[in-house]
Scaffold this motif. Structure first.
Motif, short mmCIF file in Angstrom:
data_model
loop_
_atom_site.label_atom_id
_atom_site.label_comp_id
_atom_site.label_asym_id
_atom_site.label_seq_id
_atom_site.Cartn_x
_atom_site.Cartn_y
_atom_site.Cartn_z
N GLY A 30 5.90 11.34 2.81
CA GLY A 30 4.54 10.56 1.71
C GLY A 30 3.07 11.26 2.81
N GLY A 89 -3.50 1.72 0.62
CA GLY A 89 -2.14 0.66 1.07
C GLY A 89 -2.16 -0.54 1.58
N GLU A 90 -1.86 -0.83 2.67
CA GLU A 90 -1.56 -2.38 2.68
C GLU A 90 -1.86 -1.85 4.20
OE1 GLU A 90 2.10 -5.17 2.79
OE2 GLU A 90 2.24 -5.04 0.44
N LEU A 107 -0.34 0.63 7.15
CA LEU A 107 0.44 1.51 6.77
C LEU A 107 -0.10 2.66 6.63
CD1 LEU A 107 2.06 1.06 2.62
CD2 LEU A 107 2.93 1.01 5.41
N ARG A 163 -4.43 -2.10 -0.36
CA ARG A 163 -4.41 -2.41 -2.45
C ARG A 163 -3.83 -4.05 -2.46
NH1 ARG A 163 -0.32 0.52 -3.52
NH2 ARG A 163 0.16 1.06 -1.60
N ASP A 211 -1.34 7.32 -3.18
CA ASP A 211 -0.57 5.52 -2.49
C ASP A 211 -0.09 6.03 -0.79
OD1 ASP A 211 -0.66 3.34 -4.68
OD2 ASP A 211 -1.04 5.10 -5.90
N GLN A 218 3.41 4.30 1.45
CA GLN A 218 3.93 2.83 1.21
C GLN A 218 4.63 3.33 2.71
OE1 GLN A 218 4.69 2.01 -1.82
NE2 GLN A 218 3.70 3.83 -2.76
N PRO A 219 5.58 2.30 2.68
CA PRO A 219 6.15 2.11 3.88
C PRO A 219 7.09 3.36 4.18
CG PRO A 219 6.25 -0.10 3.10
CD PRO A 219 6.10 1.31 1.87
N TRP A 220 7.71 3.49 5.79
CA TRP A 220 8.44 4.50 5.71
C TRP A 220 9.91 3.74 5.60
CZ3 TRP A 220 6.46 4.53 11.78
CH2 TRP A 220 5.33 5.52 12.08
N SER A 221 10.88 5.27 5.71
CA SER A 221 12.59 4.73 5.48
C SER A 221 12.96 5.15 6.75
CB SER A 221 12.79 6.66 4.71
OG SER A 221 12.51 7.48 5.40
N ASN A 245 6.67 -0.40 8.41
CA ASN A 245 6.04 -0.62 8.79
C ASN A 245 4.98 0.23 9.73
OD1 ASN A 245 2.36 -1.83 9.18
ND2 ASN A 245 2.89 -2.48 7.12
#
Length: 268
Positions: free
Chosen positions: A27, A50-51, A54, A166, A185, A187-190, A227
């Motif tokens: 990402g 992003g929140e 992140l 966001r 955008d 996103q959280p980590w996998s 996060n």
């Protein structure tokens, strides 16, 4: 300090922005590529969504470094609670426009506009990176839109990138969608990203052996929801708690206890 207990040269999970620990998950690589596209193609405005936690601020810091290495002119401004005069003062100062303390907002804007025109004629890209734009007041946002349209031609060499939470995007003007060329955008980590980051941070801090048990790493990811800021905080406190308990490695029980210690209390 727990560093000596675990055989580390420094704290592996600092609370501030540290570009050495920028973890290039898929990402993040995609986000940097999109930001690069904006600059290389002279696009006017990008939006990083992003929140909190992140990694918007860290991403912008890393990108700023890349732009400076390419000899672009870069300005970075935290928009939290900023006023219009301060916004233009910081922008003029970072762009090397030599503002004077007694100058009002109109004069500062003129200095910024002149510097942008000068950079365009020199074919020098100007990158303005703005963090926490959703925390700026309506007057400043109006000036931001004015700045984005200062040179409406396709020959403009100005790129503005806005970092926005966001959840607070509704605070921005309805004019925003028509100005943004590209949205990014975060996103959280996998789980694989979380495990990879923790291991990288420990190695960068001088660690020579695994300090987290596998189950503890899985639990760290689950409790943090991937996060990055929560991963950092949780792993940091787990090391502190583990050193206080004389552990050889961090187990799942220690991570759970650390989570309970750093979590925000729920009102009863």
């Amino acid at each position: 300090m727990y560093q000596s207990y675990w055989g580390l040269e420094r704290a592996p999970f600092p609370s501030g922005i540290d570009t050495r620990l920028f973890y290039e998950d898929p990402g993040s690589r995609e986000a940097l590529a999109r930001l690069g596209f904006l600059v290389d193609n002279h696009r006017r405005m990008g939006l990083v969504l992003g929140e909190h936690g992140l990694g918007k601020s860290l991403l912008l810091e890393v990108f700023a470094g890349e732009c400076r290495r390419r000899n672009h002119q870069v300005a970075q401004i935290d928009m939290l609670g900023i006023k219009t005069h301060e916004f233009y003062w910081q922008l003029a100062t970072q762009l090397g426009a030599a503002p004077r303390p007694e100058e009002d907002t109109v004069r500062l804007f003129r200095r910024v506009a002149d510097r942008l025109a000068e950079n365009r004629w020199q074919r020098l890209s100007t990158i303005v990176l703005l963090d926490d734009v959703d925390e700026a007041g309506p007057d400043v946002l109006t000036q931001l839109f004015r700045l984005s349209r200062i040179d409406p031609t396709t020959e403009s060499w100005l790129t503005i990138v806005m970092g926005v939470d966001r959840r607070h995007i509704c605070r921005l003007s309805s004019k925003l969608p028509e100005l943004v060329d590209l949205r990014i955008d975060l996103q959280p980590w996998s789980e694989a990203d979380t495990l990879g980051y923790v291991q990288l941070a420990l190695v960068e801090a001088g660690g020579e052996r695994p300090l987290f048990e596998e189950e503890a790493l899985h639990l760290t990811h689950m409790l943090s929801d991937g996060n990055p800021r929560r991963v950092n905080r949780l792993a940091d406190y787990a090391l502190l708690a583990g050193s206080g308990s004389g552990l050889e490695t961090i187990d799942a029980a220690t991570v759970q206890a650390a989570h309970e210690a750093v979590s925000w209390p729920v009102p009863v």
